[in-house]
Each structure stands twice: as structure tokens, then as C-alpha cells.
Scaffold this motif. Structure first.
Motif, PDB file in Angstrom:
ATOM      1  N   ILE A 159     -12.071   2.242   9.473  1.00 42.50           N
ATOM      2  CA  ILE A 159     -12.053   1.836   8.065  1.00 42.50           C
ATOM      3  C   ILE A 159     -12.201   3.050   7.166  1.00 42.50           C
ATOM      4  N   SER A 160     -12.960   4.036   7.603  1.00 42.13           N
ATOM      5  CA  SER A 160     -13.183   5.220   6.765  1.00 42.13           C
ATOM      6  C   SER A 160     -11.892   5.978   6.499  1.00 42.13           C
ATOM      7  N   TYR A 161     -10.915   5.890   7.399  1.00 40.28           N
ATOM      8  CA  TYR A 161      -9.636   6.549   7.127  1.00 40.28           C
ATOM      9  C   TYR A 161      -8.494   5.547   6.919  1.00 40.28           C
ATOM     10  N   GLY A 162      -8.854   4.327   6.492  1.00 44.17           N
ATOM     11  CA  GLY A 162      -7.870   3.395   5.973  1.00 44.17           C
ATOM     12  C   GLY A 162      -7.166   2.521   6.960  1.00 44.17           C
ATOM     13  N   HIS A 163      -7.742   2.290   8.158  1.00 47.53           N
ATOM     14  CA  HIS A 163      -7.195   1.339   9.113  1.00 47.53           C
ATOM     15  C   HIS A 163      -8.236   0.252   9.382  1.00 47.53           C
ATOM     16  N   GLY A 164      -7.747  -0.970   9.582  1.00 49.20           N
ATOM     17  CA  GLY A 164      -8.681  -2.079   9.766  1.00 49.20           C
ATOM     18  C   GLY A 164      -9.171  -2.651   8.453  1.00 49.20           C
ATOM     19  N   VAL A 165      -8.598  -2.237   7.364  1.00 48.03           N
ATOM     20  CA  VAL A 165      -8.915  -2.756   6.045  1.00 48.03           C
ATOM     21  C   VAL A 165      -7.602  -2.885   5.274  1.00 48.03           C
ATOM     22  N   SER A 166      -7.469  -3.943   4.477  1.00 43.19           N
ATOM     23  CA  SER A 166      -6.250  -4.155   3.701  1.00 43.19           C
ATOM     24  C   SER A 166      -6.583  -4.180   2.215  1.00 43.19           C
ATOM     25  N   VAL A 167      -5.750  -3.539   1.425  1.00 39.60           N
ATOM     26  CA  VAL A 167      -5.967  -3.462  -0.025  1.00 39.60           C
ATOM     27  C   VAL A 167      -4.628  -3.650  -0.732  1.00 39.60           C
ATOM     28  N   SER A 168      -4.705  -3.921  -2.015  1.00 34.70           N
ATOM     29  CA  SER A 168      -3.511  -3.893  -2.861  1.00 34.70           C
ATOM     30  C   SER A 168      -3.473  -2.560  -3.609  1.00 34.70           C
ATOM     31  N   LEU A 169      -2.326  -2.213  -4.130  1.00 35.42           N
ATOM     32  CA  LEU A 169      -2.215  -0.950  -4.860  1.00 35.42           C
ATOM     33  C   LEU A 169      -3.091  -0.967  -6.103  1.00 35.42           C
ATOM     34  N   MET A 170      -3.223  -2.130  -6.737  1.00 37.62           N
ATOM     35  CA  MET A 170      -4.082  -2.230  -7.922  1.00 37.62           C
ATOM     36  C   MET A 170      -5.544  -2.018  -7.558  1.00 37.62           C
ATOM     37  N   GLN A 171      -5.985  -2.537  -6.418  1.00 34.91           N
ATOM     38  CA  GLN A 171      -7.359  -2.303  -5.982  1.00 34.91           C
ATOM     39  C   GLN A 171      -7.604  -0.818  -5.733  1.00 34.91           C
ATOM     40  N   LEU A 172      -6.614  -0.151  -5.146  1.00 37.85           N
ATOM     41  CA  LEU A 172      -6.755   1.270  -4.843  1.00 37.85           C
ATOM     42  C   LEU A 172      -6.893   2.088  -6.126  1.00 37.85           C
ATOM     43  N   VAL A 173      -6.086   1.746  -7.132  1.00 41.14           N
ATOM     44  CA  VAL A 173      -6.172   2.451  -8.413  1.00 41.14           C
ATOM     45  C   VAL A 173      -7.534   2.230  -9.053  1.00 41.14           C
ATOM     46  N   ARG A 174      -8.015   1.003  -9.010  1.00 41.01           N
ATOM     47  CA  ARG A 174      -9.336   0.721  -9.596  1.00 41.01           C
ATOM     48  C   ARG A 174     -10.414   1.535  -8.908  1.00 41.01           C
ATOM     49  N   ALA A 175     -10.373   1.610  -7.581  1.00 37.30           N
ATOM     50  CA  ALA A 175     -11.376   2.374  -6.846  1.00 37.30           C
ATOM     51  C   ALA A 175     -11.340   3.851  -7.223  1.00 37.30           C
ATOM     52  N   TYR A 176     -10.136   4.381  -7.469  1.00 32.74           N
ATOM     53  CA  TYR A 176     -10.009   5.798  -7.801  1.00 32.74           C
ATOM     54  C   TYR A 176     -10.515   6.121  -9.197  1.00 32.74           C
ATOM     55  N   THR A 177     -10.766   5.102 -10.034  1.00 31.45           N
ATOM     56  CA  THR A 177     -11.358   5.402 -11.342  1.00 31.45           C
ATOM     57  C   THR A 177     -12.751   6.003 -11.171  1.00 31.45           C
ATOM     58  N   ALA A 178     -13.435   5.644 -10.076  1.00 30.40           N
ATOM     59  CA  ALA A 178     -14.764   6.212  -9.838  1.00 30.40           C
ATOM     60  C   ALA A 178     -14.680   7.709  -9.590  1.00 30.40           C
ATOM     61  N   ILE A 179     -13.587   8.185  -8.947  1.00 35.28           N
ATOM     62  CA  ILE A 179     -13.413   9.607  -8.681  1.00 35.28           C
ATOM     63  C   ILE A 179     -12.885  10.331  -9.914  1.00 35.28           C
ATOM     64  N   ALA A 180     -12.006   9.643 -10.662  1.00 37.19           N
ATOM     65  CA  ALA A 180     -11.411  10.276 -11.838  1.00 37.19           C
ATOM     66  C   ALA A 180     -12.391  10.352 -13.008  1.00 37.19           C
ATOM     67  N   ARG A 181     -13.349   9.435 -13.044  1.00 37.53           N
ATOM     68  CA  ARG A 181     -14.336   9.445 -14.120  1.00 37.53           C
ATOM     69  C   ARG A 181     -15.599  10.177 -13.639  1.00 37.53           C
ATOM     70  N   ASN A 182     -16.739   9.702 -14.048  1.00 37.20           N
ATOM     71  CA  ASN A 182     -17.998  10.349 -13.673  1.00 37.20           C
ATOM     72  C   ASN A 182     -18.740   9.565 -12.604  1.00 37.20           C
TER      73      ASN A 182
END
Length: 614
Positions: free
Chosen positions: A446-469
């Protein structure tokens, strides 16, 4: 004493005689009524035919007259009191009709006021066959010429049986409808309607959606905001003559127009994203593709495009595969784009830092009875190099240093395993199993993205944590009000995400998986992803190539995420397949939004890292 007694007797005798006389009179009357009298002729010259009348005839005639009277009275009561409203309505139907006046549906606009969906007034031509039976062939030919239809088709409509309403033609312009009105044909009417038009057609189809024939939303924003867009219909009560023509108005209720909706979409960036994605899907022979551009500060979605798509102006293109909004509805294993999150959590907990070294040799790692591996034997790597070279073994070893529940809480806070709160129909929750069911191999994959399923919108939302503070925020397809505060949920410390962005910048430098991706004048922090697809419960050779990038990396403004499903031609890796789409879209977004270029990031190891630490 004797005189008194005689007087009393005399009174008694008188009373008795009077009573007897009354009784005899009544007895005579009763006997006379009961007996059938024989009529006597008035003269010998005109004798009357004498017929005896039986008693039962009198009673029967009297009873019949009484029943008839009460029957008429009851019928009058039924018609005048009980059925009064019904009969009045039936009578009005012969000469009155209530016409619906459609409320104008609100427009859908992009963030700059460009119209993405608008209503055009049109007319429908209808007929009442029971009133149009007498229309001559010459008039039918004239009507067909005005409407551009076959006369035989029009004739069939006007002579339809067992119906009082048929539609001859829809979506006629006002000029054509006026020409039909001037023909003055009996039983032929004109109904005002609206036609929904979408100027950008397939480019914004998956965002805007479309309406049905009843002018109600069926997909996209048209469905999600149908209540706000839809106006309240009005009504017009009219009187018609015997030929079905309107001769007077009884009353009218004005329609109320719907409210305009302003989206966060920028139609310029949307077009660039759609064209770049379409070209790449064709070039790689891919099954499909999707791209999302989001504003880091506000969470507004600037562009959302899917290929294949459909044209909402052409119903023949509305097939299931074309109508799927893959950004929101399709789940896929994200691959290496998930790696920054586990590494960020480990840095947050103080377990590692960018310079911590981890042994990845010999390029394979066996966990219980399962073996995972890297594409190469990288040997000893620092954490920064693990991100740049996208090492599965390095990421897995870092993830296994943390408790499963700790990782699950972090992934859940980022939005995985739950539908994104974007106010859009059909958004998927993806799949993230509970931590208590994880085995060590699952925690690692799961840590490298196998065994878990996401949508592209979920992925973008998660990356806001990295792009922001370090705080994750909800995304939106609606333009936010000026000055509207955007609050998020803290997931990582601000200094942690700055280190992660710096390490992701190394992915774009020489030796990194995204080294061929450059956005002229801007720094980029990105992560490639390549994952084999699962079909029938087994991994196949088909892949999903993805790329998520943050631009500019130093002072983030946009997150651009690209997903290409099953590329067939050439490379199948995220950097070479999804990366070119990211570059074109990022350049277009930065240019159209007039974001000032930042200085080029240093390609050497750690210049930017050092700047952040200081």
C-alpha cells in the motif's frame, strides 16, 4: 232537582244525536270513496261512455308520479351540487386550456464569465388530430414546406387516431413557428420551449453535463445544481375557438428564471488540458485518459477533462464509455504516486530524514511468502534518492517501521477510502481496507500504491497536503467568493512537506523518473506512477500510467494530475506517457493565470533542500 236531571239528560241526548249524525256523514263519504261511481250522462244527445275505474290504478299512478318527482329532484341535486365542479371542468375543457410557461434555466459560466451552458428559446409544433381532420392536402403541403418535413409524415400526424395531442416538430426557431401560425390551420398549435446549448461541446461535457427533454439536469453540474438552475414554471389560461385557435386570455402566472452558476473552471485551461490529453491518448493508443488541474490556495478545480468524451449537443454520442467521468468514477491503483505520503509520515514521526540511508540491495525483498522488487538493484539509497528513483523496497522498509493504524489514519485523513466532498454525482470512495486486516505484505505494498484503489480526484485532494503547509483541503468545482476562507485538516507539519517537495524536485532532475519533464521557467515537484491493472483478480500486463506534479515547486500554485489508462504504443511508464500531458497543461495553466516564473531549481544534490532548512 228533577229539572236539573232532565236538563242533563237532554244535553246528553243532543250530544249523542250530533255524534251519530257526524258518524253517519263520515260513513257515507267513506263508502262513496271506496265504491266505484257510475258516471251519469249529461244529456241523451251525447251520452258518456261509462267505464269503471279500479282503485289500484289510482294508487299506481300516484306512486309513479311521486317516484318520478323524487328521481328528478335527486338528479338535479346530483348535477347541481355533487357534480358541479366536475361538469364545469369538463365544460371548460371544450374551450379552455392551461398552457405551461417554462421558467428560463440559469446559465452555467466559467470563472471568467464565459458561457458553458445556456438556454435558447425554441418552439414545438403540435396538433390535436380530432380538430385537424379537415385540413386540406394543400395546407398539409404548406405546413410540411415550412417545417422542412415530408408531407406524408405531417399528414400522418394530423390524422392520428385515439389521441388528442401529437408533436409534429420540436426545437423550431421563432421565425419558423411564426410562419406556422400565419397558416391558421385548425387544431395546429405552437408550444414555447427551451433548447439547452453547450458552446464548448465535448471539451466541458464531463463537467457541465446535460439536461433531458424536460429541461431537468441529467449529468454533471446540470444535475448537481439542478435545483438552483431550474426556474419555476408559469402558466397561462386561454380560451380557444372551435378550430383550436386562442381567442382570449383568462389569467397568467409569470415564470421565474433560474439562478446562474459560476464554476471554478477556466475554459482556456480546460481546452488546453482536453487537447493535450486527447492527442496523447491517440498517440499511445490508450483506452482512456483523464487530467485535473487544481488551485493549491483555494482548492478550486481549474480544469477537468476526460477522453473519450461526448457532445452534449448531439445525443447520438451519449454512449456509456463516453459519458463516464473517469476523474471521479474510475478507481485505479496509483502506484508510486502514493510513496510521498508514507515517507512524509515517517519524517513527521522523526523516524527518518532526507539523508537517512536505507539498503535496497539486491533489488528484491521477501516479506513472509511474498517478494517485491525494484526495476534495478539500487543498493544503498538515501531517503531523497528513494523518492527520486521511486524505490519500492526503500518505501516499503520505511512503511514497515510504522504501525498499520498510524498509516491508515494518515491515509484516511488525506481522503482515501471515502468519496471526495466535491458536490458532484457519482464520485467513488475507492478502496482502503481497515488497518486491522493488513498483513505486513499489504502494509508494504500500500505504501507504494498497490493493494489500494483511488480516483484521480482523491489523489489530487491528497496532494494538497504536500502542496500547502501540510493541511489537506476539499476541492470544489464552484468558484469561491472573493476573500472566502479555506480551512483544511492538518496531516503533516509544514517543515515536513517542504522537505517532501524538495525531494520530489529531484524526481525531475537527472537520474529521476521524471527527468524528461520540464516546464520552462518554473520549478516542478512531481511523482510518476505506473501500476499493473487487476483483471479477474489477477495482475495483468496492462498498466495505468500517471503523474502528479506541483508547480511552481518553491511557491506552489497548481496541482496537475494525469492518468493514462492502458497505453499500447511505445512506453507504458508514467514519466514518458503521462509526463508530456502534465508539461503542456502546466505551461498553459501558468501562462493563462499569469503566474510569475520562479528561478530554475538546482540540479545538484540539496541546494534547494539547504535553502528550505535555512
Amino acid at each position: 232537582m228533577r229539572r236539573g236531571s232532565e236538563a242533563v239528560n237532554r244535553v246528553k241526548d243532543l250530544i249523542s244525536a250530533a255524534g251519530q249524525s257526524v258518524w253517519n256523514f263520515l260513513k257515507t263519504v267513506i263508502q262513496r270513496d271506496r265504491a266505484a261511481r257510475e258516471a251519469q250522462p249529461q244529456s241523451a244527445e251525447s251520452p258518456l261512455i261509462v267505464i269503471p275505474i279500479p282503485r289500484w290504478r289510482t294508487y299506481v299512478l300516484f306512486l309513479a308520479i311521486t317516484v318520478a318527482f323524487f328521481g328528478l329532484a335527486g338528479r338535479a341535486f346530483w348535477l347541481q351540487v355533487v357534480s358541479n365542479d366536475f361538469l364545469q371542468d369538463e365544460g371548460e375543457k371544450r374551450y379552455a386550456r392551461t398552457l405551461t410557461i417554462a421558467g428560463e434555466r440559469g446559465e452555467i459560466l466559467d470563472r471568467n464569465g464565459v458561457v458553458l451552458a445556456a438556454s435558447q428559446p425554441v418552439r414545438s409544433i403540435w396538433a390535436d388530430p380530432q380538430l385537424s381532420q379537415g385540413v386540406s392536402k394543400e395546407d398539409i403541403r404548406k405546413l410540411a414546406d415550412v417545417l422542412g418535413l415530408d408531407p406524408a409524415y405531417v399528414d400522418g400526424k394530423l390524422k392520428a387516431e385515439n389521441t388528442r395531442f401529437v408533436t409534429i416538430e420540436r426545437n423550431c426557431d421563432v421565425r419558423t413557428a411564426e410562419a406556422v401560425r400565419k397558416l391558421g390551420l385548425p387544431g395546429v398549435g405552437i408550444k414555447p420551449e427551451v433548447l439547452r446549448e453547450y458552446p464548448d461541446g465535448p471539451v466541458t461535457a464531463h463537467v457541465v453535463g446535460f439536461t433531458g427533454r424536460d429541461d431537468r439536469g441529467q449529468e454533471g453540474i446540470e444535475l448537481a445544481s439542478d435545483r438552483q438552475l431550474a426556474g419555476s414554471p408559469g402558466a397561462r389560461r386561454v380560451i380557444r375557438d372551435a378550430r383550436g385557435r386562442i381567442i382570449d386570455d383568462i389569467w397568467q402566472k409569470e415564470a421565474v428564471s433560474g439562478r446562474d452558476i459560476t464554476l471554478s473552471i477556466d475554459s482556456r485551461v480546460q481546452f488546453l488540458a482536453y487537447e493535450a490529453l486527447r492527442a496523447q491518448v491517440e498517440k499511445t493508443g490508450a483506452l482512456a485518459g483523464a487530467v485535473v488541474v487544481a488551485d493549491v490556495d483555494t482548492g478550486e478545480v481549474i480544469a477537468l477533462a476526460n477522453v473519450p468524451t461526448y457532445d452534449p449537443n448531439d445525443r447520438s454520442t451519449m454512449l456509456f464509455e463516453q459519458m463516464r467521468n473517469r476523474v471521479l468514477t474510475d478507481q485505479f491503483e496509483p502506484g508510486s504516486t502514493m510513496k510521498p505520503f508514507a515517507i512524509a509520515k515517517a519524517i513527521d514521526l522523526g523516524l527518518i530524514d532526507p539523508t537517512t540511508t536505507i539498503q535496497t540491495a539486491p533489488g528484491k525483498l521477501t516479506i513472509n511468502d511474498r517478494t517485491i522488487g525494484d526495476t534495478h538493484d539500487y543498493g544503498l539509497l538515501t531517503v531523497a534518492e528513494i523518492v527520486a528513483k521511486s524505490s519500492n523496497i526503500g518505501t516499503a522498509k520505511i512503511a514497515l517501521e510504522m504501525a498499520p493504524q498510524t498509516l491508515w489514519d494518515m491515509y484516511t485523513a488525506l481522503g482515501f477510502g471515502q468519496p471526495p466532498k466535491i458536490g458532484f454525482p457519482g464520485a467513488t470512495a475507492g478502496r482502503l481496507r481497515p488497518a486491522k486486516s493488513w498483513r505486513p505484505i499489504e502494509q508494504a505494498t500500500i505504501s507504494y500504491g498497490h493493494g489500494v484503489s483511488v480516483s484521480l480526484m482523491q489523489l489530487v485532494r491528497a496532494y494538497t497536503a504536500i502542496a500547502r503547509n501540510g493541511d489537506v483541503i476539499d476541492l470544489t468545482l464552484y468558484k469561491r467568493r472573493p476573500g472566502e476562507a479555506v480551512t483544511g485538516e492538518r496531516v503533516f507539519r509544514p517543515e515536513t512537506v517542504r522537505l517532501i517537495r524538495a525531494m520530489m524536485m529531484k524526481t525531475m532532475s537527472r537520474g529521476g523518473t521524471g527527468s524528461q519533464i520540464r516546464v520552462a521557467g518554473y520549478s516542478v515537484a512531481g511523482k510518476t506512477g505506473t501500476a499493473n491493472k487487476v483483471k479477474n483478480g489477477k495482475y495483468t500486463k496492462d498498466t495505468v500510467a500517471s503523474f502528479v506534479g506541483i508547480v511552481p515547486a518553491v511557491n506552489p500554485r497548481f496541482i496537475v494530475a494525469v492518468m493514462i489508462d492502458e497505453p499500447k504504443k511505445g512506453s507504458r511508464y508514467g514519466g514518458t506517457v503521462a509526463g508530456p500531458v502534465f508539461r503542456e497543461v502546466a505551461e498553459g495553466a501558468l501562462r493563462t493565470q499569469m503566474v510569475s516564473p520562479d528561478e530554475e531549481p538546482l540540479s545538484g544534490g540539496g541546494g534547494f533542500l539547504t535553502r528550505i532548512r535555512n
